[in-house]
Design an enzyme around this catalytic site. Structure first.
Site, mmCIF file in Angstrom:
data_model
loop_
_atom_site.group_PDB
_atom_site.id
_atom_site.type_symbol
_atom_site.label_atom_id
_atom_site.label_comp_id
_atom_site.label_asym_id
_atom_site.label_seq_id
_atom_site.Cartn_x
_atom_site.Cartn_y
_atom_site.Cartn_z
ATOM 1 N N GLY A 100 0.789 -1.231 0.000
ATOM 2 C CA GLY A 100 0.000 0.000 0.000
ATOM 3 C C GLY A 100 0.820 1.278 0.000
ATOM 4 N N HIS A 110 23.003 3.987 31.606
ATOM 5 C CA HIS A 110 23.760 5.227 31.405
ATOM 6 C C HIS A 110 24.929 4.943 30.456
ATOM 7 C CE1 HIS A 110 25.667 9.038 32.275
ATOM 8 N NE2 HIS A 110 26.808 8.401 32.464
ATOM 9 N N GLY A 156 1.785 20.356 8.143
ATOM 10 C CA GLY A 156 1.459 19.172 8.951
ATOM 11 C C GLY A 156 2.629 18.201 8.918
ATOM 12 N N CYS A 194 1.849 2.992 2.504
ATOM 13 C CA CYS A 194 2.921 2.991 3.498
ATOM 14 C C CYS A 194 4.233 2.504 2.889
ATOM 15 C CB CYS A 194 2.507 2.096 4.667
ATOM 16 S SG CYS A 194 3.756 1.985 5.930
HETATM 17 P P1 FAD Z 1 -3.037 2.113 2.185
HETATM 18 O O1 FAD Z 1 -1.680 1.867 2.685
HETATM 19 O O2 FAD Z 1 -3.314 3.361 1.435
HETATM 20 O O3 FAD Z 1 -3.400 0.856 1.283
HETATM 21 C C1 FAD Z 1 -4.583 0.774 0.549
HETATM 22 C C2 FAD Z 1 -4.355 -0.158 -0.615
HETATM 23 O O4 FAD Z 1 -5.603 -0.396 -1.251
HETATM 24 C C3 FAD Z 1 -3.429 0.408 -1.703
HETATM 25 O O5 FAD Z 1 -2.422 -0.518 -1.978
HETATM 26 C C4 FAD Z 1 -4.348 0.614 -2.910
HETATM 27 O O6 FAD Z 1 -3.687 0.369 -4.144
HETATM 28 C C5 FAD Z 1 -5.417 -0.421 -2.650
HETATM 29 N N1 FAD Z 1 -6.734 -0.143 -3.255
HETATM 30 C C6 FAD Z 1 -7.421 1.017 -3.225
HETATM 31 N N2 FAD Z 1 -8.622 0.868 -3.823
HETATM 32 C C7 FAD Z 1 -8.684 -0.423 -4.253
HETATM 33 C C8 FAD Z 1 -9.663 -1.203 -4.937
HETATM 34 N N3 FAD Z 1 -10.852 -0.699 -5.290
HETATM 35 N N4 FAD Z 1 -9.369 -2.493 -5.222
HETATM 36 C C9 FAD Z 1 -8.172 -3.041 -4.873
HETATM 37 N N5 FAD Z 1 -7.218 -2.358 -4.220
HETATM 38 C C10 FAD Z 1 -7.477 -1.065 -3.903
HETATM 39 N N6 FAD Z 1 2.161 6.475 8.639
HETATM 40 C C11 FAD Z 1 2.921 6.127 9.702
HETATM 41 O O7 FAD Z 1 2.417 5.471 10.619
HETATM 42 N N7 FAD Z 1 4.248 6.458 9.766
HETATM 43 C C12 FAD Z 1 4.851 7.162 8.777
HETATM 44 O O8 FAD Z 1 6.052 7.438 8.869
HETATM 45 C C13 FAD Z 1 4.071 7.567 7.661
HETATM 46 N N8 FAD Z 1 4.625 8.280 6.666
HETATM 47 C C14 FAD Z 1 3.858 8.642 5.598
HETATM 48 C C15 FAD Z 1 4.429 9.419 4.600
HETATM 49 C C16 FAD Z 1 3.684 9.811 3.503
HETATM 50 C C17 FAD Z 1 4.316 10.648 2.420
HETATM 51 C C18 FAD Z 1 2.319 9.392 3.396
HETATM 52 C C19 FAD Z 1 1.496 9.763 2.197
HETATM 53 C C20 FAD Z 1 1.725 8.639 4.396
HETATM 54 C C21 FAD Z 1 2.491 8.265 5.504
HETATM 55 N N9 FAD Z 1 1.936 7.530 6.549
HETATM 56 C C22 FAD Z 1 2.702 7.188 7.632
HETATM 57 C C23 FAD Z 1 0.517 7.119 6.538
HETATM 58 C C24 FAD Z 1 0.388 5.631 6.104
HETATM 59 O O9 FAD Z 1 0.984 5.470 4.844
HETATM 60 C C25 FAD Z 1 -1.074 5.227 6.065
HETATM 61 O O10 FAD Z 1 -1.692 5.544 7.288
HETATM 62 C C26 FAD Z 1 -1.233 3.735 5.809
HETATM 63 O O11 FAD Z 1 -0.630 3.373 4.591
HETATM 64 C C27 FAD Z 1 -2.718 3.353 5.784
HETATM 65 O O12 FAD Z 1 -2.853 1.994 5.517
HETATM 66 P P2 FAD Z 1 -4.158 1.414 4.779
HETATM 67 O O13 FAD Z 1 -3.962 -0.054 4.714
HETATM 68 O O14 FAD Z 1 -5.363 1.940 5.433
HETATM 69 O O15 FAD Z 1 -4.131 2.066 3.334
HETATM 70 P P1 NAD Z 2 -1.934 16.838 8.109
HETATM 71 O O1 NAD Z 2 -3.378 16.833 8.413
HETATM 72 O O2 NAD Z 2 -0.970 16.311 9.093
HETATM 73 O O3 NAD Z 2 -1.474 18.336 7.823
HETATM 74 C C1 NAD Z 2 -2.044 19.139 6.857
HETATM 75 C C2 NAD Z 2 -1.691 20.581 7.184
HETATM 76 O O4 NAD Z 2 -2.060 21.389 6.085
HETATM 77 C C3 NAD Z 2 -2.408 21.104 8.414
HETATM 78 O O5 NAD Z 2 -1.488 21.758 9.257
HETATM 79 C C4 NAD Z 2 -3.443 22.057 7.825
HETATM 80 O O6 NAD Z 2 -3.776 23.103 8.688
HETATM 81 C C5 NAD Z 2 -2.718 22.543 6.584
HETATM 82 N N1 NAD Z 2 -3.582 23.054 5.520
HETATM 83 C C6 NAD Z 2 -4.777 22.579 5.111
HETATM 84 N N2 NAD Z 2 -5.239 23.314 4.075
HETATM 85 C C7 NAD Z 2 -4.311 24.263 3.822
HETATM 86 C C8 NAD Z 2 -4.203 25.315 2.874
HETATM 87 N N3 NAD Z 2 -5.155 25.525 1.973
HETATM 88 N N4 NAD Z 2 -3.089 26.088 2.907
HETATM 89 C C9 NAD Z 2 -2.106 25.878 3.812
HETATM 90 N N5 NAD Z 2 -2.164 24.892 4.739
HETATM 91 C C10 NAD Z 2 -3.241 24.093 4.736
HETATM 92 O O7 NAD Z 2 -1.812 16.113 6.698
HETATM 93 P P2 NAD Z 2 -0.530 15.656 5.890
HETATM 94 O O8 NAD Z 2 0.687 16.282 6.419
HETATM 95 O O9 NAD Z 2 -0.883 15.838 4.451
HETATM 96 O O10 NAD Z 2 -0.478 14.104 6.213
HETATM 97 C C11 NAD Z 2 -1.586 13.249 5.887
HETATM 98 C C12 NAD Z 2 -1.659 12.061 6.794
HETATM 99 O O11 NAD Z 2 -0.537 11.213 6.633
HETATM 100 C C13 NAD Z 2 -1.703 12.472 8.246
HETATM 101 O O12 NAD Z 2 -2.868 11.933 8.829
HETATM 102 C C14 NAD Z 2 -0.501 11.882 8.877
HETATM 103 O O13 NAD Z 2 -0.780 11.322 10.132
HETATM 104 C C15 NAD Z 2 -0.040 10.802 7.892
HETATM 105 N N6 NAD Z 2 1.436 10.812 7.907
HETATM 106 C C16 NAD Z 2 2.071 10.335 9.007
HETATM 107 C C17 NAD Z 2 3.446 10.396 9.088
HETATM 108 C C18 NAD Z 2 4.127 9.879 10.310
HETATM 109 O O14 NAD Z 2 3.499 9.162 11.077
HETATM 110 N N7 NAD Z 2 5.396 10.180 10.519
HETATM 111 C C19 NAD Z 2 4.179 10.953 8.051
HETATM 112 C C20 NAD Z 2 3.501 11.462 6.964
HETATM 113 C C21 NAD Z 2 2.123 11.379 6.899
#
Ligand code: FAD
Ligand code: NAD
Length: 465
Positions: free
Chosen positions: A38, A451, A180, A40
């Site tokens: 996915g 430590h 964010g 992640c």
């Molecule tokens: P996803 O991982 O989105 O998986 C959904 C899957 O469903 C995908 O593979 C997609 O192809 C598939 N799918 C969708 N629709 C269909 C369909 N109709 N039929 C078949 N397959 C389908 N979270 C953290 O905890 N730590 C982090 O460091 C972190 N870093 C992140 C950095 C970025 C840039 C982003 C964008 C996200 C990050 N996240 C992080 C968030 C994390 O990636 C998601 O919370 C997590 O992947 C959610 O898991 P999920 O299984 O719900 O969905």
């Molecule tokens: P986020 O909700 O963390 O942050 C979005 C930010 O954009 C907020 O501060 C919001 O106020 C701002 N914003 C919204 N509309 C705006 C606008 N028009 N102009 C300027 N600022 C605006 O969302 P994200 O950073 O896109 O991350 C998405 C999800 O992915 C989050 O739920 C996060 O938990 C997850 N994620 C997690 C990790 C991690 O666990 N290390 C890393 C990356 C992403």
């Protein structure tokens, strides 16, 4: 019935549920339209943390002279950064494929959608469709980057995190819309790579859900590194000139402001992936925040469940995989078995979720923030300990930041822990365990901490209570 469980989506929510269900004896089919792992694995947690390590190495090189090392010159080769990232992804992807085989989970490549409470339609890449039935259906289709309703978001060079992770060249100037988690992680990464980074945040502060004091202390540290943070900015449109992208906005005082860059990253949140599932036709209730589920992840249609980003809430990989495991155990554990512990849980609400931001320095948080404790009117105590006074942090040359602990005044039960500093994302787990087990400061005060370690900063803050 062909199967016991059909899982739609192979991210951390879907594949963990599939494996756990299979371990408990269920016949499972998983449908994935792209690749197992996915967001992640392919566009999120893992590739960003691969880049993060490159950035950390660059930061160390920049201060090599502090360690008595003279470096004449060095540079970063994005092609190698990319191939290293890809190798890590491939290795983990292979691992998940293998796990599916070992546990007998059948994987079909295609797009799935529920037709009714026990039937799923799968459409493969050549358009071939088939219908498969199961006792239960799980929707775990994840999320996608949200867009903002302004003109210019489709210009070349205006990207989401997915495209930024594919860059083959380091941009000179980057504007990040959204302060964010994604915004700050990429800000830290690209600033370390040599890009001039400006973050534009709509709200009065970055990381709006984190403890306010921690964020206040983080701001000057980001500035010192050269990251420009502008808050209270309302972005209005993005235009292209011959050599730049221009972001037009209104500042806090409603005055027009302009920012120019080579690349704009939109990081303003993520939206649940409900498109194409035709949920209305089946009667599954949902809105823009995600599919509606009850405390046991059941949707409004009996037999159909949903977990992970698609149900909204905290969009984190560890939340998705926890939900997947809990659901599989509640559906397939026999009552009284050790794994049935989850099925007896009265609520699927997750009380203790550590959340980490891989910025420079890192931020990690678990439990309540000081603002939330005040809002709830709980009498509390606060104790802080600085990494500047920690021997290990000083030897590492990473002595910025602090550990902040909030506890109930009455019995010093730990309510919230917020860490800004080196390895915050690793250190937070001692705090998570403390909150998970309702421990008090006294319980931890008598635990010996080795430590010299960064964990002593947590211990010092506990002793302070
Ligand atoms: P996803 O991982 O989105 O998986 C959904 C899957 O469903 C995908 O593979 C997609 O192809 C598939 N799918 C969708 N629709 C269909 C369909 N109709 N039929 C078949 N397959 C389908 N979270 C953290 O905890 N730590 C982090 O460091 C972190 N870093 C992140 C950095 C970025 C840039 C982003 C964008 C996200 C990050 N996240 C992080 C968030 C994390 O990636 C998601 O919370 C997590 O992947 C959610 O898991 P999920 O299984 O719900 O969905
Ligand atoms: P986020 O909700 O963390 O942050 C979005 C930010 O954009 C907020 O501060 C919001 O106020 C701002 N914003 C919204 N509309 C705006 C606008 N028009 N102009 C300027 N600022 C605006 O969302 P994200 O950073 O896109 O991350 C998405 C999800 O992915 C989050 O739920 C996060 O938990 C997850 N994620 C997690 C990790 C991690 O666990 N290390 C890393 C990356 C992403």
């Amino acid at each position: 019935m062909d199967k016991d469980l059909i899982v739609i989506g192979g991210g951390p929510g879907g594949y963990v549920a599939a494996i756990r269900a299979a371990q408990l004896g269920a016949k499972v089919l998983l449908i994935e339209q792209q690749a197992l792992g996915g967001t992640c694995l392919h566009q999120g947690c893992i590739p960003t943390k691969a880049f993060y390590k490159n950035a950390e190495v660059m930061n160390t090189l920049k201060k090599a002279d502090e360690f008595g090392i003279q470096l004449k010159e060095y540079s970063l080769d994005m092609k190698i950064v990319q191939s290293r990232k890809q190798e890590i992804i491939q290795r983990l992807h292979k691992g998940i494929v293998q796990l599916m085989k070992i546990h007998g989970v059948l994987v079909k490549n295609g797009q799935g959608r529920p037709l009714d409470s026990s039937t799923v339609e799968v459409t493969n890449s050549s358009g071939h469709q088939e219908k498969i039935s199961a006792k239960y259906i799980l929707i775990a289709t994840g999320s996608k980057a949200s867009n903002i309703p302004i003109s210019g978001t489709n210009l070349p060079g205006v990207l989401t995190s997915t495209e930024v992770l594919e860059l083959e060249e380091i941009p000179q100037r980057m504007i990040i819309i959204g302060g964010g988690v994604i915004g700050l992680e990429f800000a830290g990464i690209f600033q370390s790579f040599g890009t001039q980074v400006t973050v534009l945040e709509l709200l009065p502060r970055i990381l709006p859900l984190m403890d306010e004091e921690l964020v206040k202390r983080m701001n000057p540290l980001l500035k010192k590194r050269g990251i420009k943070i502008e808050t209270g900015v309302r972005v209005q449109e993005i235009n292209q000139t011959s050599d730049s992208l221009i972001v037009l906005a209104k500042d806090k005082k409603d005055s027009p402001v302009e920012y120019d860059a080579d690349l704009v990253l939109i990081a303003t949140g993520r939206s649940p992936n409900t498109e194409g599932l035709r949920l209305d036709e089946v009667g599954i209730k949902y809105d823009r925040t995600g599919i509606e589920v009850d405390s046991r992840f059941a949707t409004s249609v009996p037999g159909i469940y949903a977990v992970g980003d698609v149900i909204g809430g905290q969009m984190l990989a560890h939340v998705a995989s926890y939900q997947g495991r809990v659901l599989a155990e509640s559906l397939f554990s026999s009552p009284g078995s050790s794994s049935a512990v989850f099925s007896t849980a009265s609520s699927a609400v997750i009380p203790v979720v550590p959340s980490c931001v891989f910025s420079f320095p890192e931020v990690a948080s678990v439990g309540l923030t000081e603002e939330e404790i005040k809002e709830q009117g709980i009498p509390y105590l606060v104790s802080k300990s600085m990494f500047g006074a920690n021997g290990k942090a000083l030897t590492m040359g990473e002595n910025e930041g602090l550990v902040k602990i909030l506890a109930k005044k009455e019995d010093k039960q730990i309510l919230g822990v917020h860490i800004l500093g080196p390895h915050a994302s690793d250190l937070i787990h001692e705090a998570a365990l403390a909150i998970h087990q309702n421990l008090t400061a006294k319980d931890i005060a008598h635990m010996i901490h080795a430590h010299p370690t960064l964990a002593e900063t947590f211990h010092e803050a506990i002793l302070g209570l």
